[in-house]
Write an enzyme that holds these catalytic residues in place. Structure first.
Site, PDB file in Angstrom:
ATOM      1  CB  SER A 140      -0.868   0.008   1.260  1.00 23.59           C
ATOM      2  OG  SER A 140      -1.553   1.234   1.362  1.00 23.59           O
ATOM      3  CE1 TYR A 153      -3.805  -2.152   5.088  1.00 22.47           C
ATOM      4  CE2 TYR A 153      -3.004   0.005   4.420  1.00 22.47           C
ATOM      5  CZ  TYR A 153      -3.594  -1.207   4.100  1.00 22.47           C
ATOM      6  OH  TYR A 153      -3.957  -1.468   2.800  1.00 22.47           O
TER       7      TYR A 153
END
Ligand code: NAP
Length: 242
Positions: A140, A153
């Protein structure tokens, strides 16, 4: 028989990658956690793309389940070789660090980072024996630049980026490439609650991306012709960096 395993293949980006891999002639192993209906829907679309495949249900955050289900499949199917592994399954559970619970940290790390180790390790030995493999990790933008509210994350995705680069160096001479795809904002269930109108103003391309656009990049890394590209992180983010 050449196979592609896509974790988190029941929805979103993973689903689009499953359909793409089917169109490229792979027998598709569609992993999912709990959404059998959507997993069956992916399988139906794989069939519509003139492909074939099967469902493989296990929780990527659970190493025992991975060993049991995926390990069991490998043992039972010695004639099938997983040539392409896409570590795609992922979750986010956002919170400012000051308010983040231990459970939020552990679950996001287990699902996004530990899964890379436990799934890939199982697949790697056959790739090494075959002297061929394509490992693609979906990371990501959050793992590249860090995003407030996502220390869990961002840490997990940055961890996978490091592992991608390290493993690429370990297995390069055995015909195996290891690369990462870093999506920005892609229209899936994961981005459902986000304010697209406001966020797209920040994106040079002025829209959220489509799962199929990430799948296209996965197909590029998966292709035999991409043999000289390894240890790379390819952003699929419409030009968004800040
Ligand atoms: P999504 O629409 O929420 O779909 C998630 C998929 O992962 C589902 O198939 C789900 O299975 C599966 N999954 C979740 N936890 C799992 C587990 N523990 N074990 C096995 N499967 C599990 O997500 P997405 O947007 O397609 O995201 C896919 C990947 O792209 C993730 O790694 C995410 O971090 C990354 N990413 C997405 C975006 C974005 O904008 N969408 C941006 C950057 C990175 P069930 O259907 O069974 O629940």
């Amino acid at each position: 028989m050449k196979c592609a395993l896509i974790t988190g293949g029941s929805r979103g980006i993973g689903k689009a990658i499953c359909i793409k891999m089917a169109s490229l002639g792979y027998y598709v192993l569609i992993n999912y956690k709990s959404n059998l209906e959507e997993a069956n829907n992916t399988l139906a679309q794989v069939m519509l793309a003139d492909g074939n495949g099967e469902l493989l249900q296990f929780d990527v955050a659970n190493k025992e389940q991975i060993k049991q289900v995926l390990g069991g499949w490998i043992e039972a199917n010695p004639e099938k070789h997983i040539e392409v592994l896409v570590n795609n399954a992922g979750i986010r559970d956002d919170s400012l660090m000051a308010w983040m619970g231990e459970e939020q940290w552990d679950h996001v790390l287990k699902t996004n980072l530990d899964s890379f180790f436990y799934v890939t390790r199982l697949i790697l030995s056959d790739m090494l024996a075959q002297k061929y493999g394509r490992i693609i990790n979906v990371v990501s933008l959050s793992g590249i630049k860090g995003l407030a509210g996502q220390t869990n994350y961002s840490a997990a995705k940055a961890g996978v980026i490091g592992a991608t680069k390290a493993l690429a160096q370990e297995v390069g001479r055995q015909g195996i490439t290891v690369n990462a795809l870093a999506p920005g904002f892609i229209k899936t269930d994961m981005t459902e609650g986000l304010d697209e109108k406001e966020l797209k103003a920040l994106i040079p391309v002025k829209r959220f991306g489509l799962p199929e656009e990430v799948a296209h990049a996965a197909a590029f890394f998966a292709s035999p012709e991409a043999a000289y590209i390894t240890g790379q992180v390819l952003s699929v983010n419409g030009g968004l960096y800040t």
